[in-house]
Design an enzyme around this catalytic site. Structure first.
Site, PDB file in Angstrom:
ATOM      1  N   HIS A  57       0.847  -1.206   0.000  1.00 28.54           N
ATOM      2  CA  HIS A  57       0.000   0.000   0.000  1.00 28.54           C
ATOM      3  C   HIS A  57       0.875   1.247   0.000  1.00 28.54           C
ATOM      4  O   HIS A  57       1.527   1.558   1.007  1.00 28.54           O
ATOM      5  CB  HIS A  57      -0.924   0.013   1.220  1.00 28.54           C
ATOM      6  CG  HIS A  57      -1.931   1.122   1.144  1.00 28.54           C
ATOM      7  ND1 HIS A  57      -3.280   0.893   0.968  1.00 28.54           N
ATOM      8  CD2 HIS A  57      -1.790   2.478   1.177  1.00 28.54           C
ATOM      9  CE1 HIS A  57      -3.925   2.049   0.918  1.00 28.54           C
ATOM     10  NE2 HIS A  57      -3.034   3.033   1.041  1.00 28.54           N
ATOM     11  N   HIS A  59       1.491   5.413  -2.053  1.00 25.92           N
ATOM     12  CA  HIS A  59       1.002   6.485  -2.947  1.00 25.92           C
ATOM     13  C   HIS A  59       2.203   7.106  -3.645  1.00 25.92           C
ATOM     14  O   HIS A  59       2.780   8.086  -3.167  1.00 25.92           O
ATOM     15  CB  HIS A  59       0.227   7.537  -2.154  1.00 25.92           C
ATOM     16  CG  HIS A  59      -1.052   7.010  -1.595  1.00 25.92           C
ATOM     17  ND1 HIS A  59      -2.259   7.161  -2.227  1.00 25.92           N
ATOM     18  CD2 HIS A  59      -1.300   6.283  -0.475  1.00 25.92           C
ATOM     19  CE1 HIS A  59      -3.211   6.569  -1.506  1.00 25.92           C
ATOM     20  NE2 HIS A  59      -2.649   6.024  -0.447  1.00 25.92           N
ATOM     21  N   GLN A 152      -9.485   9.456  -5.401  1.00 26.98           N
ATOM     22  CA  GLN A 152      -9.220  10.069  -4.083  1.00 26.98           C
ATOM     23  C   GLN A 152     -10.387  10.917  -3.574  1.00 26.98           C
ATOM     24  O   GLN A 152     -10.671  10.948  -2.378  1.00 26.98           O
ATOM     25  CB  GLN A 152      -7.957  10.952  -4.188  1.00 26.98           C
ATOM     26  CG  GLN A 152      -7.682  11.847  -3.018  1.00 26.98           C
ATOM     27  CD  GLN A 152      -7.079  11.110  -1.832  1.00 26.98           C
ATOM     28  OE1 GLN A 152      -5.923  10.717  -1.845  1.00 26.98           O
ATOM     29  NE2 GLN A 152      -7.882  10.899  -0.798  1.00 26.98           N
ATOM     30  N   HIS A 210      -9.327   1.756  -0.063  1.00 25.39           N
ATOM     31  CA  HIS A 210      -9.194   2.460   1.202  1.00 25.39           C
ATOM     32  C   HIS A 210     -10.548   2.301   1.874  1.00 25.39           C
ATOM     33  O   HIS A 210     -11.554   2.791   1.357  1.00 25.39           O
ATOM     34  CB  HIS A 210      -8.922   3.940   0.958  1.00 25.39           C
ATOM     35  CG  HIS A 210      -7.524   4.247   0.541  1.00 25.39           C
ATOM     36  ND1 HIS A 210      -6.995   3.816  -0.640  1.00 25.39           N
ATOM     37  CD2 HIS A 210      -6.548   4.948   1.173  1.00 25.39           C
ATOM     38  CE1 HIS A 210      -5.735   4.238  -0.715  1.00 25.39           C
ATOM     39  NE2 HIS A 210      -5.443   4.929   0.361  1.00 25.39           N
ATOM     40  N   GLU A 213     -11.165   4.330   6.698  1.00 21.25           N
ATOM     41  CA  GLU A 213     -10.002   4.954   7.334  1.00 21.25           C
ATOM     42  C   GLU A 213     -10.508   6.127   8.170  1.00 21.25           C
ATOM     43  O   GLU A 213     -10.359   7.298   7.817  1.00 21.25           O
ATOM     44  CB  GLU A 213      -8.965   5.424   6.302  1.00 21.25           C
ATOM     45  CG  GLU A 213      -7.663   5.848   6.981  1.00 21.25           C
ATOM     46  CD  GLU A 213      -6.609   6.368   6.027  1.00 21.25           C
ATOM     47  OE1 GLU A 213      -6.899   6.519   4.818  1.00 21.25           O
ATOM     48  OE2 GLU A 213      -5.487   6.645   6.487  1.00 21.25           O
ATOM     49  N   ASP A 309       2.207   3.203   2.972  1.00 20.78           N
ATOM     50  CA  ASP A 309       1.249   4.262   2.647  1.00 20.78           C
ATOM     51  C   ASP A 309       1.918   5.523   2.108  1.00 20.78           C
ATOM     52  O   ASP A 309       1.675   5.920   0.981  1.00 20.78           O
ATOM     53  CB  ASP A 309       0.364   4.579   3.859  1.00 20.78           C
ATOM     54  CG  ASP A 309      -0.971   5.202   3.479  1.00 20.78           C
ATOM     55  OD1 ASP A 309      -1.244   5.344   2.272  1.00 20.78           O
ATOM     56  OD2 ASP A 309      -1.740   5.553   4.385  1.00 20.78           O
ATOM     57  N   TRP A 315       0.566  13.811   3.634  1.00 20.09           N
ATOM     58  CA  TRP A 315       0.000  13.139   4.800  1.00 20.09           C
ATOM     59  C   TRP A 315       1.035  12.785   5.851  1.00 20.09           C
ATOM     60  O   TRP A 315       0.715  12.577   7.005  1.00 20.09           O
ATOM     61  CB  TRP A 315      -0.736  11.864   4.359  1.00 20.09           C
ATOM     62  CG  TRP A 315      -1.923  12.151   3.510  1.00 20.09           C
ATOM     63  CD1 TRP A 315      -3.190  12.417   3.959  1.00 20.09           C
ATOM     64  CD2 TRP A 315      -1.972  12.232   2.085  1.00 20.09           C
ATOM     65  NE1 TRP A 315      -4.011  12.666   2.882  1.00 20.09           N
ATOM     66  CE2 TRP A 315      -3.301  12.553   1.731  1.00 20.09           C
ATOM     67  CE3 TRP A 315      -1.027  12.069   1.070  1.00 20.09           C
ATOM     68  CZ2 TRP A 315      -3.706  12.714   0.404  1.00 20.09           C
ATOM     69  CZ3 TRP A 315      -1.421  12.227  -0.243  1.00 20.09           C
ATOM     70  CH2 TRP A 315      -2.749  12.547  -0.567  1.00 20.09           C
TER      71      TRP A 315
HETATM   72 FE   FE2 Z   1      -3.491   5.118   1.340  1.00 22.35          FE
END
Ligand code: FE2
Length: 425
Positions: A57, A59, A152, A210, A213, A309, A315
């Site tokens: 996982h 991005h 997203q 996802h 979350e 991630d 993030w």
């Molecule tokens: Fe993610």
């Protein structure tokens, strides 16, 4: 004559004194005392040889963008999503390619052999998709990059997201993604799961959403994901990423939910570094950890793989492509402290994640792809404890990254040992 022999390795299952011979990109033999010659010989000196780390996982369209155009001040998921929205129009396809290629170099040097990356499919130009399809092609000889079409902004909440997500799949993105908890209503979230799973079923693709979350215990899209998986015959091809709401759910409901997930063969991908940072933000004290129920999922027979991630993006400001950091954090947050639990955390960043991604020829048995990493550690637990140095990374029987053993500072109050020498003498 073999291409490469690695001598005197310790395997993750505890086997010692093992030689690994590679020919034509495959493991030709793996046993003690291989006498044959090879063009290249590496003495593992009893150190651990593992199949490559697998990050299920990530991005990659956002990675290494930290500070552009500004920092995430609150450090929350929602400010991260807002900041990503500010960054997207500012970046070109070439910018994304350059950052992703830098990240791939870093990942390979850290022993990562495969990454599943979500790629945002909400912009009309599909810049991230264009970029990461190019990167997937460029790195394919040394890194398996699997791409997930990830709307997203919500595949229903953003009016163009569905068409753009389908376009991304038409362009060659591998897996169908989604974000049901970000849709406007619970009903829309459930509908998004249904629609996206149907697209995956029609196209014969895997699904990785996802899912939930959030700290909201009533965010139950994983239930819908398990239901749709079963209804559409997608068993074994679907993963729920994050699943953090499960941390906060009522225990009675979870006692029903986990068996439903088992029946559906849904995999779980917690992301410990990110979720220990992002969850529990509305709590005072006690403050929830927010990691999904790793032990309970595992004990029920669900395949659980830890993902990283984010690395240096809107993030998460930290990270260094190190799956042992991920395992270390997952171990702590999940309180997986017994010897067998700690060793299992190593599986969660290697074999489990490989199974989730459906990687072929993965493993350390004869006939598997000759992909592995030589770690400066005696066993998987020591590898996690030390976030062990990577001495060599091998891909298709070729050494693609190598560095000298290092000195570990084991005890700041005592002597400094060079483990490599300590083990040799
Ligand atoms: Fe993610």
């Amino acid at each position: 004559m073999f291409d490469l022999i690695v001598k005197n390795a310790t395997l993750p299952n505890g086997q010692t004194g093992v030689d690994i011979a590679c020919a034509e990109g495959r493991i030709a033999a793996i046993e003690a005392g291989i006498g044959a010659e090879a063009r290249q010989v590496i003495d593992a000196r009893g150190n651990l040889v593992s199949p490559p780390f697998v990050d299920p996982h990530f991005h990659m369209d956002a990675t290494l963008s930290l500070g552009t155009p500004r920092m995430n001040v609150s450090g929350t998921l929602l400010e991260g999503i807002a900041l990503w929205g500010e960054l997207k129009p500012l970046q070109s396809v070439d910018d994304i390619i350059a950052r992703a290629m830098r990240y791939c170099d870093l990942a390979v040097a850290k022993g990562i052999g495969a990454i599943r990356s979500h790629v945002d499919t909400c912009d009309d130009e599909l810049k991230g998709v264009q970029a990461l399809l190019e990167v997937r092609e460029r790195v394919k000889d040394y890194l398996d990059l699997q791409l997930v079409a990830f709307p997203q902004d919500g595949v229903l909440r953003d009016p163009k997201a569905m068409a753009n997500t389908i376009r991304a799949l038409d362009m060659g993105v591998d897996v169908v993604g989604g974000i049901p908890h970000f849709e406007r209503t619970m009903a829309d979230g459930a509908e998004s799961v249904r629609l996206l799973c149907e697209i995956a079923a029609e196209r014969g693709l895997m699904v990785d959403m996802h899912c939930d979350e959030t700290d909201d215990p009533l965010s139950r899209h994983i239930e819908t994901l398990a239901f749709e998986t079963q209804r559409l015959g997608l068993q074994g091809r679907v993963a729920g990423s994050h699943l953090t709401s499960m941390h906060s759910m009522d225990n009675y409901y979870v006692s029903k939910l986990i068996p439903l997930m088992v029946e559906a063969g849904v995999h779980a991908i917690p992301n410990p570094l990110i979720n220990i940072m992002l969850q529990g933000r509305h709590d005072t004290y006690p403050k929830r950890r927010g990691q999904t129920r790793v032990r309970e999922l595992r004990d029920a027979g669900i395949t659980v793989g830890f993902g990283s991630d984010c690395v240096m993006d809107p993030w998460y400001s930290l990270g260094r492509a190190d799956m042992l950091d991920v395992a270390f954090m997952g171990l702590h947050v999940g309180q997986l402290a017994s010897r067998s639990d700690m060793a299992w955390c190593f599986d969660a960043v290697t074999v489990n994640s490989a199974r989730i991604m459906g990687l072929e020829g993965y493993g350390l048995t004869k006939g598997c792809a000759a992909n592995f990493v030589l770690l400066q550690a005696a066993d998987p637990i020591e590898a996690i404890r030390l976030r062990a140095h990577r001495i060599a990374v091998v891909r298709a029987g070729r050494v693609i990254s190598r560095s000298d053993p290092v000195t570990y500072d084991l005890d700041t109050n005592g002597p400094i040992w060079t483990l490599d020498e300590a083990r040799l003498r």
